[in-house]
Scaffold this active site. Structure first.
Site, short mmCIF file in Angstrom:
data_model
loop_
_atom_site.label_atom_id
_atom_site.label_comp_id
_atom_site.label_asym_id
_atom_site.label_seq_id
_atom_site.Cartn_x
_atom_site.Cartn_y
_atom_site.Cartn_z
N ARG A 32 -3.36 -4.21 -15.21
CA ARG A 32 -4.14 -3.92 -14.00
C ARG A 32 -5.49 -4.60 -13.97
O ARG A 32 -6.21 -4.48 -12.99
CB ARG A 32 -4.33 -2.41 -13.87
CG ARG A 32 -3.04 -1.71 -13.54
CD ARG A 32 -3.27 -0.29 -13.15
NE ARG A 32 -2.00 0.36 -12.85
CZ ARG A 32 -1.89 1.60 -12.44
NH1 ARG A 32 -2.97 2.33 -12.28
NH2 ARG A 32 -0.72 2.12 -12.19
N ARG A 60 -8.75 4.75 -5.40
CA ARG A 60 -7.77 3.89 -6.07
C ARG A 60 -7.69 2.53 -5.38
O ARG A 60 -7.54 1.49 -6.05
CB ARG A 60 -6.41 4.56 -6.14
CG ARG A 60 -6.39 5.72 -7.13
CD ARG A 60 -5.17 6.59 -7.02
NE ARG A 60 -3.96 5.88 -7.38
CZ ARG A 60 -2.74 6.30 -7.04
NH1 ARG A 60 -2.58 7.39 -6.33
NH2 ARG A 60 -1.68 5.61 -7.42
N ARG A 103 4.29 10.88 -0.40
CA ARG A 103 4.70 11.11 -1.79
C ARG A 103 4.02 12.36 -2.34
O ARG A 103 4.64 13.14 -3.07
CB ARG A 103 4.37 9.88 -2.64
CG ARG A 103 4.79 10.02 -4.09
CD ARG A 103 4.62 8.74 -4.85
NE ARG A 103 3.23 8.53 -5.25
CZ ARG A 103 2.81 7.48 -5.94
NH1 ARG A 103 3.64 6.52 -6.29
NH2 ARG A 103 1.54 7.36 -6.28
N ARG A 153 2.11 15.45 -6.26
CA ARG A 153 1.25 14.71 -7.19
C ARG A 153 -0.21 14.91 -6.80
O ARG A 153 -0.64 14.49 -5.74
CB ARG A 153 1.62 13.23 -7.20
CG ARG A 153 2.89 13.01 -8.00
CD ARG A 153 3.35 11.60 -8.02
NE ARG A 153 2.34 10.65 -8.44
CZ ARG A 153 2.63 9.38 -8.72
NH1 ARG A 153 3.86 8.95 -8.64
NH2 ARG A 153 1.68 8.56 -9.07
N LYS A 183 6.30 -0.17 -6.39
CA LYS A 183 6.59 -0.70 -7.73
C LYS A 183 7.70 0.08 -8.42
O LYS A 183 8.64 -0.50 -8.96
CB LYS A 183 5.32 -0.72 -8.58
CG LYS A 183 4.26 -1.68 -8.08
CD LYS A 183 3.02 -1.71 -8.96
CE LYS A 183 2.25 -0.42 -9.02
NZ LYS A 183 1.56 -0.04 -7.78
#
Length: 191
Positions: free
Chosen positions: A89, A145, A128, A134, A14
């Site tokens: 969401r 998630r 990532r 992160r 995204k």
């Protein structure tokens, strides 16, 4: 002003595709993830509240997100359009978002759905995590998630289809192929 939602599972790209669309079409960009991470980093009350939800792999309350979005949207007055990255969401958020836009004489003009297999998503998110450091990208949290996404967010695909704005793009294995399809759809919308 065009209002475009970019939609997909965690790790679907995204942010990456949003950046490409912002650059090509001169759109404003609202990334709820970036906004929330900024609030967390700055230690604001919103950030502390949001962090508690995020650390558990849960979504923050809708009213909080709508207030953030309304404020951000108003700052883009006069732009060609805005791309929303990471929102809505849930169906409740989508309904509230639609109402907030209607109060401003606007609507959702398009939803760009990025369809990517879960194995590819897991690989991307773990990579990532290494690159960006992160903390919310570890295997346990990622799995939570995905469960949250399938339960609460995935049903939105049909909501957008019923609104007549869903445009789906399935990962073909290469970004340029995906982009060419997205650009073709966006060229028509922005014309």
């Amino acid at each position: 002003m065009k209002n475009i939602v970019i939609f997909g599972a965690p790790g679907s790209g995204k942010g990456t595709y949003s950046a490409k669309l912002v650059e090509r079409y001169g759109l404003g960009h609202i990334s709820t993830g970036d906004v929330l991470r900024g609030e967390i980093k700055n230690g604001t009350e919103l950030g502390k509240t949001a962090k508690a939800y995020i650390d558990e792999g849960k979504l923050i309350p809708d009213s909080l997100m709508i207030d953030i979005l309304a404020s951000k949207l108003d700052s883009f007055a006069g732009e060609k359009g805005v791309i929303y990255d990471g929102f809505p969401r849930t169906i409740a958020q989508a309904d509230a978002f639609k109402e907030m836009l209607a109060q401003r004489g606007m609507k959702i003009d398009a939803m760009v759905e990025l369809v990517v297999g879960e194995d590819v998503l897991m690989e991307r998110l773990l990579r990532r995590a290494e690159i960006e450091g992160r903390a919310d990208d570890n295997e346990e949290t990622i799995k939570k998630r995905f469960v949250e996404y399938h339960a609460k967010t995935q049903p939105l695909s049909e909501w957008f289809a019923n609104e007549g704005v869903r445009q789906q793009f399935t990962w073909p294995g290469h970004m340029d192929e995906m982009l060419s399809g997205i650009y073709a759809a966006m060229d028509k919308l922005m014309a």
